[in-house]
Design an enzyme around this catalytic site. Sequence first.
Site, PDB file in Angstrom:
ATOM      1  N   HIS A   1     -10.162  -9.734  -7.453  1.00 52.67           N
ATOM      2  CA  HIS A   1      -9.166  -9.061  -6.783  1.00 52.67           C
ATOM      3  C   HIS A   1      -8.704  -7.972  -7.346  1.00 52.67           C
ATOM      4  CE1 HIS A   1      -5.801  -8.930  -3.855  1.00 52.67           C
ATOM      5  NE2 HIS A   1      -5.153  -8.124  -5.075  1.00 52.67           N
TER       6      HIS A   1
ATOM      7  N   LYS B   1      -3.308 -16.228  -1.774  1.00 48.39           N
ATOM      8  CA  LYS B   1      -4.413 -15.769  -1.028  1.00 48.39           C
ATOM      9  C   LYS B   1      -5.947 -15.992  -2.006  1.00 48.39           C
ATOM     10  CE  LYS B   1      -2.925 -11.769  -0.407  1.00 48.39           C
ATOM     11  NZ  LYS B   1      -2.242 -10.137  -0.225  1.00 48.39           N
TER      12      LYS B   1
HETATM   13  N1  URA Z   1      -1.417  -6.703  -3.065  1.00 56.04           N
HETATM   14  C1  URA Z   1      -1.051  -7.810  -2.348  1.00 56.04           C
HETATM   15  O1  URA Z   1      -2.046  -8.411  -1.889  1.00 56.04           O
HETATM   16  N2  URA Z   1       0.068  -8.212  -2.362  1.00 56.04           N
HETATM   17  C2  URA Z   1       1.027  -7.328  -3.006  1.00 56.04           C
HETATM   18  O2  URA Z   1       2.120  -7.829  -3.114  1.00 56.04           O
HETATM   19  C3  URA Z   1       0.552  -6.351  -3.664  1.00 56.04           C
HETATM   20  C4  URA Z   1      -0.676  -5.919  -3.884  1.00 56.04           C
END
Ligand code: URA
Length: 430
Positions: A82, A187
Amino acid sequence: MRMYDIIKKKRDGYELTSDEIDFVIKGYVNGKIPDYQMAAFLMAVYFQKMSERETYDLTISMANSGKMLDLSSIDGFKIDKHSTGGVGDKTTLVVLPMVACFGLKIAKMSGRGLGHTGGTIDKLESIPGMRTNLKEDEFYSIVRDIGFSIAGQTGELVPADKKIYALRDATATVDNISLIASSIVSKKLAGGADGVIFDVKVGSGAFLKTVDEARRLANLMINILRKFGRKASAVLSNMDQPLGRMVGNSLEVIEAIETLKGKGPDDFTELCLILCREMLDLAGLKAEEDEIYDTIHSGKALGKFADFLRMQGGNPEVIENYDLLPVSSKTMDVRIGESGYVNRIDAELIGVASMLLGAGRVKKEDEIDPGVGLEVLKKVGNFVEANEPVARIYVSEKSDIDSAIKLIKSAYKISNDRPQSPEILLEVIK
Ligand code: URA
């Protein structure tokens, strides 16, 4: 329980219980808590902050708000990556095929670009025929066959984040470390991987401007994931200037393919090698630098990328023929009329310039143009003559060319002394 009392408790600086946090998330997702109360709650969190325990509880409640992927039908170590978002960040397109060459499996859910940062799904969709809206079975089957797949994040995964993120975006409550960590980690948890590597961007083009803040976010995300029994580590990387040279969707696909051919820019190639090394390390695999570079040198990673395009309906001929990509043929060079060394390039301004050209969205509903963007011709440490261009813009009739040029010019700071070229890797946190 009443939302009013929870807002007041947080406003006054007290720690919330797990049940109170769960009440807020469930109530907001099912529509019982209105936007105005949630907005007040987020602002209270913004000012009073959350402890690590509260952030952990917030993350669980958010992850549980929707479906969780079950990757158990895929053998091997499932790894995810990520990036916290930057300008010119096309690492996923290069690192996934590299890592897949070592047998790791990556079922990657990616997002679209918003604001000055780009999104992997928009980049992929600039490839003719490419499908990113995959059914779960097909997604897993591609990962089993070739080692990785990239799909658009469905609304079924972490609906709480979808709703809360939109509200944060409209209420100036995005840049809070607990809210960012819970948004990202929920996520990643729902994505089902055994291990996650975070590429936390630091600098003018990133959410986080200092190494200190980035380190705090990275440690928080790693600790939360580990509490769930997942492996995690982080790379802090420099986003004080755009990554590589290309910013914009098709343009970044071309740069990613060039990198897979061994002809990518140094900073971008170096970051891809570092991320690949750290992903292997997280999975318990040790590889020498030569072996990692060999995935590029041997053409194996490029072959994986071609397989990926074929599997998801994209035309693999784009790899040899960039004319098949919708790059705008109308270009203009940007000069700043000063000679000297490039001392600084404000990456955020470059990202906004690219957005104004049409490569990004101001609002979620905006349509993007896959063919526009810009090429950074001069990076920090390069010498520029007064009549030399520093950037080339790729435009369409809808581009706000004047504003974009103004921003690009103001992003560049020129000095007489040669600055050191910035290191791409700032820190690795394991
Ligand atoms: N990326 C994300 O998925 N969430 C955030 O709050 C900031 C960057």
